[in-house]
Scaffold this motif. Structure first.
Motif, mmCIF file in Angstrom:
data_model
loop_
_atom_site.group_PDB
_atom_site.id
_atom_site.type_symbol
_atom_site.label_atom_id
_atom_site.label_comp_id
_atom_site.label_asym_id
_atom_site.label_seq_id
_atom_site.Cartn_x
_atom_site.Cartn_y
_atom_site.Cartn_z
ATOM 1 N N TYR A 120 0.113 5.553 -0.157
ATOM 2 C CA TYR A 120 0.233 6.956 0.714
ATOM 3 C C TYR A 120 0.238 6.775 1.403
ATOM 4 O O TYR A 120 -0.407 6.256 2.902
ATOM 5 N N MET A 121 1.297 6.791 1.876
ATOM 6 C CA MET A 121 2.211 6.405 4.018
ATOM 7 C C MET A 121 1.680 7.220 4.726
ATOM 8 O O MET A 121 1.985 7.095 6.040
ATOM 9 N N LEU A 122 0.484 8.600 4.680
ATOM 10 C CA LEU A 122 0.499 9.206 5.347
ATOM 11 C C LEU A 122 -0.247 8.420 6.612
ATOM 12 O O LEU A 122 -0.552 8.648 8.077
ATOM 13 N N LEU A 123 -0.962 7.077 5.474
ATOM 14 C CA LEU A 123 -1.707 6.384 6.443
ATOM 15 C C LEU A 123 -1.972 5.556 6.483
ATOM 16 O O LEU A 123 -2.565 4.553 7.968
ATOM 17 N N GLY A 124 -0.851 4.991 7.120
ATOM 18 C CA GLY A 124 -0.278 4.385 7.348
ATOM 19 C C GLY A 124 1.641 3.658 6.355
ATOM 20 O O GLY A 124 1.943 4.378 5.445
ATOM 21 N N ASP A 125 1.931 2.759 6.365
ATOM 22 C CA ASP A 125 3.343 1.725 6.407
ATOM 23 C C ASP A 125 3.002 1.456 4.664
ATOM 24 O O ASP A 125 1.973 1.213 4.727
ATOM 25 N N VAL A 126 4.125 1.906 3.628
ATOM 26 C CA VAL A 126 3.856 1.044 2.680
ATOM 27 C C VAL A 126 3.476 -0.902 3.061
ATOM 28 O O VAL A 126 3.924 -1.225 3.926
ATOM 29 N N LEU A 127 3.240 -1.082 1.707
ATOM 30 C CA LEU A 127 3.513 -2.875 1.800
ATOM 31 C C LEU A 127 5.153 -3.307 1.956
ATOM 32 O O LEU A 127 5.702 -2.817 1.515
ATOM 33 N N PRO A 128 4.860 -4.380 3.142
ATOM 34 C CA PRO A 128 6.423 -5.177 2.435
ATOM 35 C C PRO A 128 6.562 -5.566 1.196
ATOM 36 O O PRO A 128 5.461 -5.883 0.056
ATOM 37 N N GLU A 129 8.208 -6.031 1.017
ATOM 38 C CA GLU A 129 8.531 -5.956 -0.751
ATOM 39 C C GLU A 129 7.987 -7.261 -0.847
ATOM 40 O O GLU A 129 7.382 -7.329 -2.599
ATOM 41 N N GLU A 130 7.523 -7.997 -0.458
ATOM 42 C CA GLU A 130 7.112 -9.642 -1.055
ATOM 43 C C GLU A 130 4.905 -9.499 -1.281
ATOM 44 O O GLU A 130 4.834 -9.753 -1.979
ATOM 45 N N GLN A 131 4.731 -8.493 -0.216
ATOM 46 C CA GLN A 131 3.331 -8.254 -0.773
ATOM 47 C C GLN A 131 3.466 -7.392 -2.076
ATOM 48 O O GLN A 131 2.595 -7.462 -2.648
ATOM 49 N N GLU A 132 4.439 -6.208 -2.499
ATOM 50 C CA GLU A 132 4.012 -6.069 -3.287
ATOM 51 C C GLU A 132 4.420 -6.895 -4.699
ATOM 52 O O GLU A 132 4.121 -5.728 -5.287
ATOM 53 N N ILE A 133 5.382 -7.704 -4.362
ATOM 54 C CA ILE A 133 5.114 -8.935 -5.739
ATOM 55 C C ILE A 133 4.034 -8.945 -5.975
ATOM 56 O O ILE A 133 3.624 -9.482 -6.913
ATOM 57 N N ASP A 134 3.650 -9.373 -4.760
ATOM 58 C CA ASP A 134 2.239 -10.289 -4.683
ATOM 59 C C ASP A 134 1.466 -9.241 -5.745
ATOM 60 O O ASP A 134 0.366 -10.312 -6.666
ATOM 61 N N VAL A 135 0.553 -8.535 -5.723
ATOM 62 C CA VAL A 135 0.061 -7.110 -5.657
ATOM 63 C C VAL A 135 -0.302 -7.366 -7.084
ATOM 64 O O VAL A 135 -0.988 -7.211 -7.913
ATOM 65 N N ILE A 136 1.346 -6.908 -7.760
ATOM 66 C CA ILE A 136 1.395 -6.901 -8.792
ATOM 67 C C ILE A 136 1.211 -7.901 -9.788
ATOM 68 O O ILE A 136 1.047 -7.783 -10.673
ATOM 69 N N ALA A 137 2.300 -9.077 -9.392
ATOM 70 C CA ALA A 137 1.505 -10.612 -10.396
ATOM 71 C C ALA A 137 0.141 -10.368 -10.441
ATOM 72 O O ALA A 137 -0.470 -10.937 -11.603
ATOM 73 N N ASP A 138 -0.306 -9.822 -9.453
ATOM 74 C CA ASP A 138 -2.283 -10.458 -9.429
ATOM 75 C C ASP A 138 -2.540 -9.231 -10.786
ATOM 76 O O ASP A 138 -3.307 -9.249 -11.570
ATOM 77 N N ALA A 139 -1.578 -7.984 -10.645
ATOM 78 C CA ALA A 139 -2.455 -7.169 -11.428
ATOM 79 C C ALA A 139 -1.792 -6.898 -13.004
ATOM 80 O O ALA A 139 -3.033 -6.985 -13.344
ATOM 81 N N ARG A 140 -0.960 -8.096 -12.942
ATOM 82 C CA ARG A 140 -0.283 -8.406 -14.618
ATOM 83 C C ARG A 140 -1.785 -9.221 -14.600
ATOM 84 O O ARG A 140 -2.098 -8.770 -16.158
ATOM 85 N N SER A 141 -2.329 -10.270 -14.199
ATOM 86 C CA SER A 141 -3.153 -11.233 -14.356
ATOM 87 C C SER A 141 -4.123 -10.541 -14.901
ATOM 88 O O SER A 141 -5.253 -11.190 -15.663
ATOM 89 N N ASP A 142 -4.733 -9.354 -13.791
ATOM 90 C CA ASP A 142 -5.978 -8.815 -13.984
ATOM 91 C C ASP A 142 -5.796 -8.219 -15.262
ATOM 92 O O ASP A 142 -7.064 -8.009 -15.728
ATOM 93 N N LEU A 143 -4.488 -7.572 -15.682
ATOM 94 C CA LEU A 143 -4.864 -6.174 -16.567
ATOM 95 C C LEU A 143 -4.515 -6.742 -18.240
ATOM 96 O O LEU A 143 -5.192 -6.654 -18.999
ATOM 97 N N GLU A 144 -4.166 -8.606 -18.048
ATOM 98 C CA GLU A 144 -4.259 -9.051 -19.522
ATOM 99 C C GLU A 144 -6.121 -9.505 -19.997
ATOM 100 O O GLU A 144 -5.714 -9.210 -20.564
ATOM 101 N N ARG A 145 -6.944 -9.666 -18.543
ATOM 102 C CA ARG A 145 -8.116 -10.168 -18.496
ATOM 103 C C ARG A 145 -8.765 -9.314 -19.390
ATOM 104 O O ARG A 145 -9.586 -9.077 -20.525
ATOM 105 N N ILE A 146 -8.576 -7.688 -18.722
ATOM 106 C CA ILE A 146 -8.835 -6.178 -19.602
ATOM 107 C C ILE A 146 -8.914 -6.084 -20.521
ATOM 108 O O ILE A 146 -9.118 -5.829 -21.733
#
Length: 265
Positions: A120-146
């Motif tokens: 949602y770039m209306l409220l600000g820029d998207v994340l830098p690619e390296e931060q996107e990678i970190d967020v996705i990695a954390d989400a993958r771990s969380d999804l396995e738990r869920i």
């Protein structure tokens, strides 16, 4: 027990999350809500466990998800849960879904929220690619738990920060009636070559590309930002600031995946 995951996705986060769940939940099937909505007719869920996977839009569920929840017959469901992908607050979205189902005499058994990169770039820029990678990695771990909790049939609602969710819930109630009007803010700039990608990825069939004239948006916008984020030339803008901001769609979700969701493949 068979698990049916009904998903809605705008830029891929929720589809990816649903796919991650299928990696860890035996006998799980993905079914796109948008495809069933566009097809029309009666929507009946099968026996077994039913999941709703969708993103948070301004504190609530996409309008199409609410519409889907109003229509689907869940009489055969053994368990019902929701999983929302979000940036900061997710409770408001699954609570809205739960409210719809409760009014229809259905009981939701569990709900979860997973943090994913913003589109949602209306409220600000998207994340830098390296931060996107970190967020996705954390989400993958969380999804396995869920997925483990879902497979075990655990019940319960994972709640976020009360104050933040209260604010997002208020915001959603304020802007809900304006979501369809978002389409009026979209436009194609001089980089547009009428390739038609925006039309293909739109889950609401709200964009028409003639091949000669610029894309035309209708009045059925989901405010999902698929058009602006999947455009291969970054030619679609909304307002005055998106021209200098990045674009995001989940790296594991393709235009073809979006076409499958929308029944255009």
């Amino acid at each position: 027990m068979k698990t049916t995951l009904y998903y809605f996705t705008g830029t891929g986060n929720s589809l990816w999350a649903a796919r991650e769940l299928t990696r860890h939940i035996p006998d799980a099937e993905l079914v796109p809500m948008a495809r069933l909505i566009q097809k029309g007719g009666t929507i009946t869920a099968p026996e077994g466990r039913i999941g709703f996977i969708f993103p948070v839009y301004i504190g609530g569920p996409p309008l199409m998800v609410s519409d889907f929840a109003e229509k689907i017959n869940l009489d055969a469901a053994d368990e019902i849960f929701a999983l929302v992908t979000m940036v900061k607050a997710g409770d408001g979205a699954w609570k809205q879904l739960n409210s719809i189902l409760t009014k229809r005499s259905y009981q939701m058994d569990a709900a979860y929220s997973v943090k994913t990169p913003t589109n949602y770039m209306l409220l600000g820029d998207v994340l830098p690619e390296e931060q996107e990678i970190d967020v996705i990695a954390d989400a993958r771990s969380d999804l396995e738990r869920i997925a483990g909790k879902i497979s075990r049939g655990e019940k319960g609602f994972e709640k976020g920060t009360s104050l933040l969710n209260l604010f997002s819930g208020f915001l959603y109630s304020f802007v809900k009636g304006r979501i369809r009007k978002q389409a009026a803010q979209f436009r194609a700039d001089e980089k547009c070559n009428n390739c038609g990608t925006c039309e293909l990825v739109c889950p609401a069939y709200n964009i028409t590309v003639s091949g000669v004239n610029p894309p035309v948006w209708g009045d059925a916008c989901e405010s999902c930002f698929a058009c602006i984020n999947f455009c291969p030339r970054s030619a679609i803008q909304s307002g005055k600031k998106t021209g200098t901001r990045g674009r995001y769609h989940h790296p594991d979700v393709s235009i073809t995946d979006m076409m499958v969701q929308n029944g255009r493949e």
